[in-house]
Design an enzyme around this catalytic site. Structure first.
Site, mmCIF file in Angstrom:
data_model
loop_
_atom_site.group_PDB
_atom_site.id
_atom_site.type_symbol
_atom_site.label_atom_id
_atom_site.label_comp_id
_atom_site.label_asym_id
_atom_site.label_seq_id
_atom_site.Cartn_x
_atom_site.Cartn_y
_atom_site.Cartn_z
ATOM 1 N N LYS A 135 0.839 -1.203 0.000
ATOM 2 C CA LYS A 135 0.000 0.000 0.000
ATOM 3 C C LYS A 135 0.869 1.247 0.000
ATOM 4 O O LYS A 135 1.894 1.300 0.692
ATOM 5 C CB LYS A 135 -0.916 -0.007 1.234
ATOM 6 C CG LYS A 135 -1.901 1.162 1.304
ATOM 7 C CD LYS A 135 -2.729 1.087 2.579
ATOM 8 C CE LYS A 135 -3.752 2.211 2.647
ATOM 9 N NZ LYS A 135 -4.541 2.181 3.905
ATOM 10 N N GLY B 185 -9.083 2.277 10.483
ATOM 11 C CA GLY B 185 -10.513 2.269 10.789
ATOM 12 C C GLY B 185 -11.207 1.221 9.945
ATOM 13 O O GLY B 185 -12.229 1.483 9.323
ATOM 14 N N GLY B 186 -10.600 0.027 9.899
ATOM 15 C CA GLY B 186 -11.130 -1.046 9.066
ATOM 16 C C GLY B 186 -10.558 -1.054 7.665
ATOM 17 O O GLY B 186 -11.055 -1.767 6.789
ATOM 18 N N SER B 187 -9.494 -0.291 7.426
ATOM 19 C CA SER B 187 -8.995 -0.075 6.070
ATOM 20 C C SER B 187 -8.341 -1.293 5.440
ATOM 21 O O SER B 187 -8.038 -1.280 4.248
ATOM 22 C CB SER B 187 -8.000 1.092 6.054
ATOM 23 O OG SER B 187 -8.670 2.310 6.287
ATOM 24 N N SER C 299 -9.336 2.036 3.136
ATOM 25 C CA SER C 299 -8.529 2.800 2.199
ATOM 26 C C SER C 299 -7.518 1.941 1.439
ATOM 27 O O SER C 299 -6.889 2.414 0.492
ATOM 28 C CB SER C 299 -7.791 3.924 2.937
ATOM 29 O OG SER C 299 -6.929 3.413 3.929
#
Length: 611
Positions: free
Chosen positions: A213, A311-313, A289
């Site tokens: 990423k 946040g859950g990305s 994301s």
């Protein structure tokens, strides 16, 4: 939750809350008061928001109307602030079917230990692809194919480069990557091929393509964070610690994947580098994301990719793309070399086609960093993966109203998966009440927003705002509006929720939820230039992720089925601190019951089969 007093809520002491299934605590649904905006409308809203007096008034009403003031800012609590979600580990108990790793092992040696935990299999690559059901290639498939000389890392990488070029072409525009270099990929592949020819592969990861990423430093690429400007003001001079460990195992690092700009959204729509599209339906989002990482694994370009889960990305896009997403306990994987968008909620995570691949990659990266750590870690344990053997009895905690707060297709699929666990393994589910889930979401939003705004503050003062998408400009304006009272009360809520979850974990081994509240939704044309403000869908996507980040808990999502449109559905297991070994074993057992039903994505590249 207590009664309203003035502007804020008075919260009960944790010891006074009944967490049983018949608790009178009221489940609070998300009540997002923000219409979807994109295109010209988003530009106009940003213009008003960035005007001093008008903007301040708009921000005040946004906080008020979305209950941040009532539930967080002016809340009355007895709890002290808890700033970092670090957990004690002296009494961590491990399953008897797990292996403790020596703390002095190298990453490659830890990978070998992970390999030894896999089910013994004599299946060849030809055997594995003869099955009629769709099956993703694993790290071991690559390793066995290379060792048997069926194919070489160089041949795989040549196919990979061709696939990236094809997927990026105007006719497809899948936008998996922000940055990659064909020559760099082929150079790594050539070196790996020579090692196999000498019979000296470094580990089973040698020659395996892994994507990174673009929030994580990986040489020779700049780290953009999905922006047009961050890499111009933030230097990237060496690999992040997690990347360095994968490189030392011989993995081929294939480039930097696309992401939602600054991780400030859940869709993965990026106005600068294009939107990473969902391989199951390219008209739909892949989630954010870590959008490009999820989509590239889903499309078969690599068995594993790295993401960052603030946040859950990691888990959201994994669920939307029908793959596995593993977020370890806070601090388990070193965070050095990752853009510090959020200090206390972000965590490097693994997106993988299978649970076993997530474990191998987790093993390669885990352990104390070479640099100073705020705390020592417990020993690293790995599970011995035997889904059909008699596992220890597992108790799953399920909060009924929270669990059901999703689309009908997701709810039905997740309930069916639970029934299968009960029937096939004899596991038990206990109904519990987890109060103030929506309060925790808002407190997490305040936390991640305040930390992001502070971290980037000295950069933001010196850039042209027009270089960012409209959605991110709105997010940064909201983030900058949080004050010390907002932040401190959010940390008091964190402490309160930590105590609540400690009590929940005395009743069960893990908490089970759907991973997201909705499946992948359509990408609309007006979002391509500006990004998209869609907080209603955003709240539904993050609904089940927050405790993993806000409380530093490990969590994993596993694909279990599809909705009526053929879009993937995932189930999530949230564990006690440092319980990754048990979580991985549970995920593996869940996967064993579902993998025969997995469907091939519409966009998929076969890198291993000889043509």
């Amino acid at each position: 939750m207590g009664l309203l007093k003035d502007k804020g809520v008075v919260y009960k002491p944790v010891d006074d809350i009944d967490l049983g299934p018949h608790s009178k605590e009221v489940y609070l649904h998300a009540d997002v008061k923000a219409p979807r905006m994109a295109g010209t409308l988003a530009k106009i809203f940003v213009w008003f928001l960035e005007l001093k007096i008008i903007g301040d008034a708009l921000l005040y009403f946004l906080k008020k109307n979305n209950r941040i003031q009532k539930l967080v800012s002016f809340a009355v609590l007895e709890d002290l602030p808890l700033y970092v979600p670090l957990h004690p580990y002296e009494d961590v108990k491990q399953d008897e079917n797990s292996k403790c790793l020596d703390s002095n092992l190298s990453p490659a040696e830890q990978v070998q230990e992970a390999k030894d935990c896999l089910e013994s299999s004599k299946t060849t690559l030809k055997d594995s692809i003869s099955d009629n059901s769709f099956r993703r290639y694993t790290i071991m498939d690559y390793s066995k194919a290379y060792t048997s000389r069926e194919i070489t890392p160089l041949m795989v990488s040549e196919r990979l480069v061709s696939a990236i070029l094809q997927s990026s072409a105007p006719g497809m525009g899948m936008s998996f990557f922000i940055n990659y270099e064909s020559n760099h990929i082929l150079k790594q592949a050539t070196e790996s091929t020579l090692r196999y020819e000498r019979g000296e592969p470094i580990s089973v990861l040698d020659g395996v393509p892994i994507a990174i990423k673009d929030e994580i430093d990986c040489m020779p690429y700049p780290t953009t964070g999905g922006t047009r400007w961050l890499h111009k003001v933030r230097a990237c001079n060496e690999d992040a610690c997690c990347v360095k460990r994968l490189r030392s195992c011989g993995a081929i690092l294939i480039g930097k994947t696309n992401m939602h700009e600054l991780g400030a959204g859940t869709s993965g729509i990026n106005p600068h580098y294009g939107t990473s599209r969902n391989p199951y339906d390219p008209k739909r989002i892949s989630g954010g994301s870590s959008s490009g990482s999820a989509a590239s694994v889903c499309a078969g370009l690599c068995p594993v990719a790295l993401g960052v889960d603030g946040g859950g990305s990691v888990r959201m896009p994994a669920a939307l793309c029908g793959i596995v997403g593993l977020k370890p306990s806070f601090g388990r994987i070193p965070h050095s070399g990752v853009i510090p968008l959020n200090w206390t909620v972000g965590m490097v995570g693994v997106l993988a086609g299978t649970v076993e691949d997530s474990m191998i990659t987790y093993a390669a990266m885990s352990g104390n960093a070479e640099t100073h750590q705020p705390t020592m870690q417990p020993k690293l344990y790995l599970p011995i993966l035997k889904p059909y053997s008699q596992m220890s009895s597992i108790t799953l905690a399920k909060s009924k109203e929270w669990f059901n707060d999703c689309s009908d297709d997701i709810r039905i699929s997740c309930l069916s998966a639970l029934d299968n666990l009960h029937t096939c393994y004899g596991w038990q589910t206990v109904e519990v009440t987890i109060p103030d889930i929506e309060v925790m979401r808002l407190a997490h939003y305040v936390t991640i927003g305040a930390e992001c705004s502070t971290s980037l503050g000295h950069y933001l003062e010196n850039i042209n705002k027009s270089e960012s998408g409209s959605d991110v400009r709105v997010a940064l304006s909201v983030y900058g509006a949080f004050n010390s009272r907002d932040y401190l009360n959010a940390q008091r809520i964190r402490n309160r929720q930590m105590k609540i979850h400690e009590r929940i974990f005395t009743m069960a081994d893990v908490i089970v939820t759907p991973t997201v509240g909705v499946t992948a939704y359509e990408i609309k044309d007006d979002a391509q230039e500006t990004g998209e403000l869609d907080y209603i869908n955003g709240a539904a996507l993050v609904r089940y992720s927050i405790s993993g980040n806000f409380l530093g808990l490990p969590a994993v999502t596993v694909p279990i089925g599809y909705d009526k449109l053929g879009l993937p559905i995932g189930i999530q297991f949230i564990g006690k601190p440092w319980s990754e070994a048990l979580l991985i074993q549970i995920a593996y057992a869940m996967e064993a019951l579902c993998k025969a039903e997995y469907k091939k994505p519409k966009v998929y590249y076969d890198l291993l089969t000889k043509s």
